[in-house]
Structure formats: structure tokens, C-alpha cells
Design an enzyme around this catalytic site. Structure first.
Site, PDB file in Angstrom:
ATOM      1  N   PRO A 246      13.107  10.626  12.535  1.00 52.55           N
ATOM      2  CA  PRO A 246      12.606  11.445  11.303  1.00 52.55           C
ATOM      3  C   PRO A 246      14.064  11.310  10.108  1.00 52.55           C
ATOM      4  O   PRO A 246      15.159   9.914  10.927  1.00 52.55           O
ATOM      5  CB  PRO A 246      13.734  12.364  12.654  1.00 52.55           C
ATOM      6  CG  PRO A 246      13.467  11.924  13.969  1.00 52.55           C
ATOM      7  CD  PRO A 246      12.499  10.708  13.951  1.00 52.55           C
ATOM      8  N   GLY A 247      13.546  11.827   9.308  1.00 52.35           N
ATOM      9  CA  GLY A 247      14.425  11.329   8.223  1.00 52.35           C
ATOM     10  C   GLY A 247      14.737  12.684   7.949  1.00 52.35           C
ATOM     11  O   GLY A 247      16.327  13.516   8.525  1.00 52.35           O
ATOM     12  N   ARG A 248      14.605  13.440   7.231  1.00 53.82           N
ATOM     13  CA  ARG A 248      14.571  14.634   6.899  1.00 53.82           C
ATOM     14  C   ARG A 248      14.517  16.068   7.901  1.00 53.82           C
ATOM     15  O   ARG A 248      15.858  16.557   7.670  1.00 53.82           O
ATOM     16  CB  ARG A 248      13.102  15.960   5.730  1.00 53.82           C
ATOM     17  CG  ARG A 248      13.420  16.732   5.574  1.00 53.82           C
ATOM     18  CD  ARG A 248      11.900  16.869   4.424  1.00 53.82           C
ATOM     19  NE  ARG A 248      11.157  15.575   4.023  1.00 53.82           N
ATOM     20  CZ  ARG A 248      11.396  15.487   2.828  1.00 53.82           C
ATOM     21  NH1 ARG A 248      11.878  16.384   2.293  1.00 53.82           N
ATOM     22  NH2 ARG A 248      10.126  14.566   3.065  1.00 53.82           N
TER      23      ARG A 248
ATOM     24  N   ARG B 189      15.074  16.118  -7.155  1.00 56.76           N
ATOM     25  CA  ARG B 189      13.787  15.947  -6.634  1.00 56.76           C
ATOM     26  C   ARG B 189      13.220  17.284  -7.116  1.00 56.76           C
ATOM     27  O   ARG B 189      11.406  16.906  -6.907  1.00 56.76           O
ATOM     28  CB  ARG B 189      13.877  16.764  -4.767  1.00 56.76           C
ATOM     29  CG  ARG B 189      14.381  15.472  -4.134  1.00 56.76           C
ATOM     30  CD  ARG B 189      14.558  15.686  -2.428  1.00 56.76           C
ATOM     31  NE  ARG B 189      13.755  16.105  -1.839  1.00 56.76           N
ATOM     32  CZ  ARG B 189      12.823  16.867  -1.345  1.00 56.76           C
ATOM     33  NH1 ARG B 189      13.382  18.133  -2.096  1.00 56.76           N
ATOM     34  NH2 ARG B 189      11.492  16.743  -1.068  1.00 56.76           N
TER      35      ARG B 189
ATOM     36  N   CYS C 227      21.220  15.008 -20.197  1.00 56.47           N
ATOM     37  CA  CYS C 227      20.408  14.961 -21.166  1.00 56.47           C
ATOM     38  C   CYS C 227      19.187  14.481 -21.312  1.00 56.47           C
ATOM     39  O   CYS C 227      18.874  13.862 -21.294  1.00 56.47           O
ATOM     40  CB  CYS C 227      21.508  14.295 -22.588  1.00 56.47           C
ATOM     41  SG  CYS C 227      22.918  14.822 -23.211  1.00 56.47           S
ATOM     42  N   GLU C 228      18.530  15.637 -20.344  1.00 54.82           N
ATOM     43  CA  GLU C 228      17.376  14.966 -20.146  1.00 54.82           C
ATOM     44  C   GLU C 228      16.632  16.729 -20.240  1.00 54.82           C
ATOM     45  O   GLU C 228      17.215  17.280 -19.182  1.00 54.82           O
ATOM     46  CB  GLU C 228      17.409  14.695 -19.352  1.00 54.82           C
ATOM     47  CG  GLU C 228      15.928  14.699 -18.739  1.00 54.82           C
ATOM     48  CD  GLU C 228      15.056  12.766 -18.711  1.00 54.82           C
ATOM     49  OE1 GLU C 228      15.977  11.798 -19.877  1.00 54.82           O
ATOM     50  OE2 GLU C 228      13.999  13.069 -19.114  1.00 54.82           O
TER      51      GLU C 228
END
Ligand SMILES: *Cc1c(COP(=O)(O)O)cnc(C)c1O
Length: 434
Positions: free
Chosen positions: A293-295, A332, A363-364
């Protein structure tokens, strides 16, 4: 009123509390933008996996933290004190884990593209396992292990051909994935035969990881089914006894109210029940199980605190609230359109009737944290805004785009709070410039 999606969140006195603590106090003590993590939640999440795996799969089963979800020294200290091993996917993660005094034998080195330097370094550091993703890697491991005079333990990454029906970017178990060896094409069998021929590689078993943000045991049951069939075939074909079967990670978390709650213990119980039955059917000695497991270890243990800078109302079109962070600390939404819950942390009981896009300072145009956010119409410069469930794949995916320093990570632990990762300074930004 906003929706609270995790049990470590509360609203009191018009303010958001996280891990039992006032977000206003934490923000004024450490400044924004800020990652806040709750050690109590991380440990509770670790224990769910460790205890359920031991209870249902036996004491040799192990939970490994997929550390790409959140990698810094303190995280490795916490998970290893909870009896978890860890996956690493780069020498950077490996180095961090070693500096946190993790036992290298508890580390599993993933990645579909390891260099010779990566492989030689990991072997020199006495890493426990490689998870082999391609034949070039197998040969390089065999070479460098031979050079050191050891037999290197390894698993082979198999793609079981399972479609998880989650979004494409995290669907990694299909035959055409960049990761691992498909069973269907015969590649899995071929590489197993090759690995067994390599003198300096000690094949211990197989690994699969089919996807992410999964909400029920069905996907794990299907991968266990396919993988155990494969284990049985490899036994028939090569007389190979699989000692370890790693079923990967991928359990989901609640980003928004419509995401379901998930009972990890009950899921693991269901997978184990199937696993034992299937092993008996195939007359297999049960391979020792790993889960990664990560998340689900860190996501709900984190929030990000921002301060609103500007409120822009384009009459008849749309509204923007811009904060002091953005895609540099949480890419994300820009990458996957990921959903998040947003709360005006310092006005948490006010009616949310102002619809806006929550955007960052980068700036995007794609620097959006979340679309279609409802905030109180009184929202203005200086107000505190929290994005929830940001403990996974935020800090670890952060960048210095626009030369903006990375955020610190402040860890809460009951009444204590401490800095786990310092805020980057302007000097950090230029430290490698010559
Ligand atoms: C990313 C990854 C994980 C963890 O996935 P989560 O969805 O974060 O639980 C586990 N194993 C492997 C091999 C991975 O690449």
C-alpha cells in the site's frame, strides 16, 4: 458547511481541525503554503495492514510501504517502527530509506528502467530484493551480484492481464503495460526460466501490481487467481517453488464524498480466504504474501494549507480564487484531473455559495488545484484554505517550477507538532547553480 471526508477532521468554532489541532494555529506557527501530516493516522493505517495480513495470511506475510507515495526520512522511520518494509523505485528513495536506518533487507527495488549504476549501488548497499522488470535488468543484476560474489534475491514482475477499469494513467496490470512480463504472451514463463539459469540471482517469487484507487477486493482476488495459476505452472514447468507472492498495492482513499469507505481488514480477509482455497486446489505450498500500500497509508494523513491571495470574478463567466501554492506542490489535477475536497479552513461553518476554480500561483493556465469548488462568498485575501487528502503523491511529486521553494511537511502527533521536512529557502533554490 463543507463535507468532512475523513475521521481525523472536525469543524469547531467556524474553523477546520485536523488531527485534533486547530489549522489556524498550525498555519500561523509554520506559515503557508504547508503540508500538514498526522502521525497518528499514518500509524493507524500501517497497523490495519500489518495486523490484517498477519491475522489472515499468517506471520510470514508482510506489508511494504510503496514509498513513492510519500518519501522523506521521517516517513521511513515511522513505517519501519510499524514493522513494514518498503518499496523503493529509485536510488534517491533507497538512499533516503538507508539514511533513516531502514534495514536494507526489508527494501524492494522496483522500476522498469534501472541503470547499471542503480543496480550496482543497490547491491553494494545490501538491498533485500530486486523486482525484475526486464531481461536487461536480470543480466545486469546477475553481473553485479557476481562481481560482489553474492546471490541476489529477486522477484519477477508479472502483468496478469487484469483491467481494473480505473483511469488509464494508473492502470498497470494490462498486457500492454510498460511494466513487467505478461503471462499471456509467454514472456512470464520465459523470464522465469532465464532467471533460474542465472548463477548469481536467487529467484524468490513473483510480483504484480494492477492499479490504483481501487475500492474492493475483487481486483486482488482476480490477480491472486491468475498469479497462483502461474505459480502452479512454473512449478510444473521448472519445479520452481514460489516462496513469495507480492500482490501489489492500490487500495483507494476518499478524496470526495462520493468515494466509498473501504474496510481494509475485511478486504484482506476476503483475499486471504480465496488465496488459501486456491492454493489448496492447486496443491501449492502457500507462498508468503506481500502487499504494497502507498496511497492508503498516507493520503488521509495529510492536508495542504494555503492562504488565499486573490479573488477574481469575471462577470457572466467564472470566478477564480488563487492561493499561495499550486501545481508545484500538487500537480495531480493538472496531470490526471484528480478530485479533491476544498474547505475554507478559517470560515468552515459559513455557507458555501461562491463557485470558483481554485488555482495556484504558477505561470501556467493548467495550474489548477480544483475546478467547481464552492467557498463562502466572503472569501478574501488572507483567508485560510485547506485541500484535503493530500498526504499521498503531493510532496513526492512536488517540483520547483518557477523557482518556487518546496513546502515543508509539519507532522502532528497528538499535542505535539514538529517539522519533518524543512521549507526550502531561496538559497536551496540556487544551491546547484554555478
Ligand atoms: C505505486 C505502486 C504501489 C502503490 O500504489 P498505491 O495506489 O499508492 O497503493 C505499489 N506497488 C507498486 C509496484 C507501485 O508502482
Amino acid at each position: 458547511m463543507s463535507n468532512l471526508i475523513c475521521s481525523n477532521l472536525e469543524i469547531k468554532n467556524n474553523e477546520l481541525y485536523f488531527g485534533g489541532r486547530s489549522t489556524k494555529e498550525i498555519a500561523s506557527k509554520y506559515k503557508t503554503p504547508l503540508y500538514v501530516m498526522d502521525e497518528v493516522t499514518i500509524r493507524a493505517n500501517c497497523r490495519k495492514y500489518v495486523n490484517s495480513l498477519n491475522k489472515y495470511f499468517g506471520s510470514s506475510a508482510k506489508a511494504l510501504f510503496a514509498s513513492k507515495a510519500c518519501s522523506f526520512k521521517r516517513m521511513y522511520e515511522i513505517i519501519s517502527s510499524e514493522n513494514m518494509g518498503a518499496d523503493v523505485v529509485s536510488v534517491g528513495e533507497l538512499y533516503t530509506a538507508l539514511k533513516a536506518n531502514v534495514n536494507p533487507q526489508e527494501l524492494y527495488f522496483h522500476s522498469n528502467s534501472k541503470t547499471d549504476e542503480d543496480i550496482e549501488y543497490a547491491i553494494s548497499q545490501n538491498i533485500g530484493y530486486f523486482v525484475i522488470d526486464n531481461i536487461e535488468e536480470l543480466d545486469a543484476i546477475n553481473f553485479f551480484a557476481g562481481k560482489k560474489g553474492i546471490k541476489q534475491k529477486a522477484l519477477i514482475r508479472i502483468t496478469p492481464g487484469i483491467d481494473t477499469h480505473t483511469y488509464e494513467a494508473v492502470n498497470t496490470g494490462k498486457v500492454d503495460s510498460k511494466f513487467g512480463f505478461p503471462i499471456e504472451t509467454g514472456a512470464g514463463e520465459f523470464i522465469t526460466g532465464e532467471a533460474l539459469k542465472r548463477e548469481n540471482v536467487e529467484l524468490k517469487g513473483f510480483h504484480c501490481h494492477v492499479g490504483s484507487q481501487l475500492f474492493d477486493s475483487d481486483v486482488f482476488v482476480r490477480s491472486a487467481d491468475t498469479m497462483l495459476e502461474f505459480v502452479a505452472e512454473m512449478k510444473n514447468k521448472f519445479g520452481f517453488v514460489t516462496e513469495i507472492l507480492d500482490l501489489g498495492g492500490g487500495y483507494g482513499v476518499r478524496y470526495v464524498e462520493s468515494d466509498p469507505y473501504i474496510d481494509i481488514e475485511d478486504n484482506i480477509r476476503q483475499v486471504a480466504e480465496f488465496y488459501k482455497k486456491k492454493c489448496a486446489e492447486l496443491e501449492l505450498q502457500e507462498p508468503s504474501v506481500r502487499m504494497e500500500p502507498g496511497r492508503s497509508i498516507v493520503a488521509d494523513a495529510g492536508i495542504t494549507l494555503y492562504t488565499a491571495n486573490t479573488v477574481k470574478i469575471i462577470d457572466g463567466y467564472k470566478n477564480y480564487v488563487a492561493v499561495d501554492g499550486g501545481m508545484g506542490d500538487n500537480p495531480r489535477f493538472a496531470l490526471y484531473g484528480s478530485e479533491y475536497t476544498v474547505i475554507a479552513a478559517s470560515k468552515a461553518e459559513e455557507k458555501c455559495d461562491f463557485n470558483c476554480s481554485l488555482v495556484g500561483r504558477f505561470c501556467e493556465s493548467g495550474d489548477i488545484l480544483q475546478e467547481n469548488v464552492n467557498l463562502p462568498s466572503s472569501i478574501k485575501r488572507g483567508d485560510l484554505i485547506a485541500v484535503l487528502t493530500t498526504g499521498a503523491y503531493n510532496y513526492s511529486m512536488a517540483s520547483n517550477y518557477n523557482r518556487i521553494p518546496k513546502l515543508p511537511v509539519v507532522m502532528l502527533n497528538g499535542n505535539e507538532d514538529y517539522i519533518a521536512v524543512k521549507r526550502e529557502t531561496l538559497d536551496d533554490i540556487i544551491r546547484n547553480d554555478v
